[in-house]
Design an enzyme around this catalytic site. Structure first.
Site, PDB file in Angstrom:
ATOM      1  N   SER A 150      42.793  39.241  34.364  1.00  0.00           N
ATOM      2  CA  SER A 150      44.194  38.957  34.045  1.00  0.00           C
ATOM      3  C   SER A 150      45.073  39.229  35.255  1.00  0.00           C
ATOM      4  CB  SER A 150      44.664  39.813  32.872  1.00  0.00           C
ATOM      5  OG  SER A 150      46.061  39.667  32.678  1.00  0.00           O
ATOM      6  N   TYR A 163      45.884  47.820  28.274  1.00  0.00           N
ATOM      7  CA  TYR A 163      45.202  46.531  28.440  1.00  0.00           C
ATOM      8  C   TYR A 163      44.977  46.248  29.924  1.00  0.00           C
ATOM      9  CZ  TYR A 163      44.637  41.432  28.613  1.00  0.00           C
ATOM     10  OH  TYR A 163      44.186  40.151  28.867  1.00  0.00           O
TER      11      TYR A 163
END
Length: 260
Positions: A150, A163
């Site tokens: 990500s 996360y």
């Protein structure tokens, strides 16, 4: 979609391959000719729809179920994969492993419980680690491991700090595995999406949010799952045979400069 292409002799497994970016990756690899094992955790209908879409376009695919983030998840996944290959009549083994499955936790550190933290790391870090570990005996020499990371490992996002940590761990795993598997001709890379329009992010249906996220990209738009899938298809192909241990930024140039 055609059964011949750059990956026509390959078998691929895409975790979380029935929805969002994972589904786009499954479709794209199948379009290149790969036999795609579409993994899912809970939504059987979505997996069946993905397989049907691939087959309707002339591709090859089968679905397999395994819940990730629970004890024995890797063994369950690979047993289902082996069974699926056998039932499909395909040769044993794997050429392309895409670790795409993951969950998010949109909370700041002050609001994250220990249980939520453990669940997040179980799915996003522990599961791909052991999926790779248990899959190495199946992965053929010259194969590909592609981890979906990500842009948050580069861009500070305080509201999803836990996360972000999981994706940072995945990037480090990518780097560490590349030299270990290099002698077998296996490449290990990570692809990092940015803001991407999928059903997992309902806030993108709010025009103000959508526009704000779009403005972070130099292209002034939100990414599409196909944008990410195309990058994954490149990394999975022989064209990327000399690329390993890398994080490929697929954020559309998000936050790479100061506002004009």
């Amino acid at each position: 979609m055609t059964s011949t292409g750059r990956l026509s002799d390959r078998t691929a497994l895409v975790t979380g391959g029935s929805r969002g970016i994972g589904r786009a990756i499954s479709l794209r690899l199948a379009a290149e000719g790969a036999l795609v094992a579409v993994h899912y955790g809970h939504r059987t209908e979505a997996a069946e729809e993905a397989v049907a879409e691939i087959e309707a376009a002339g591709g090859r695919a089968f679905a397999l179920r395994a819940e990730l983030g629970v004890p024995g998840d890797a063994e369950t996944l690979w047993s289902a994969f082996d069974k699926g290959l056998s039932e499909y009549g395909a040769r044993p083994g794997l050429d392309i492993l895409v670790n795409n499955a993951g969950i998010t936790l949109p909370k700041r550190i002050s609001d994250v419980s220990e249980e939520e933290y453990d669940r997040l790391f179980a799915v996003n870090v522990k599961a791909p680690f052991f999926v790779i570990k248990e899959g190495l005996t199946r992965l053929r020499d010259g194969g590909r491991i592609i981890n979906i990371s990500s842009g948050v490992t580069r861009i500070a996002m305080p509201n999803i700090s836990a996360y972000s940590m999981t994706k940072g761990a995945l990037d480090t795993l990518t780097l560490a595995l590349a030299p270990e598997l290099g002698p077998r001709g296996i490449t290990v890379n990570a692809v990092a999406p940015g803001f991407t329009y999928t059903e997992i992010n309902p806030t993108l249906k709010v025009p103000e949010v959508l526009n704000a996220y779009a403005a972070t990209s130099v292209f002034n738009r939100i990414g599409r799952p196909s944008d990410i899938a195309d990058v994954v298809a490149f990394v999975a192909s022989d064209d990327a045979r000399w690329v390993t241990g890398q994080l490929l930024d697929a954020t559309g140039g998000a936050h790479i400069g100061m506002p004009a």
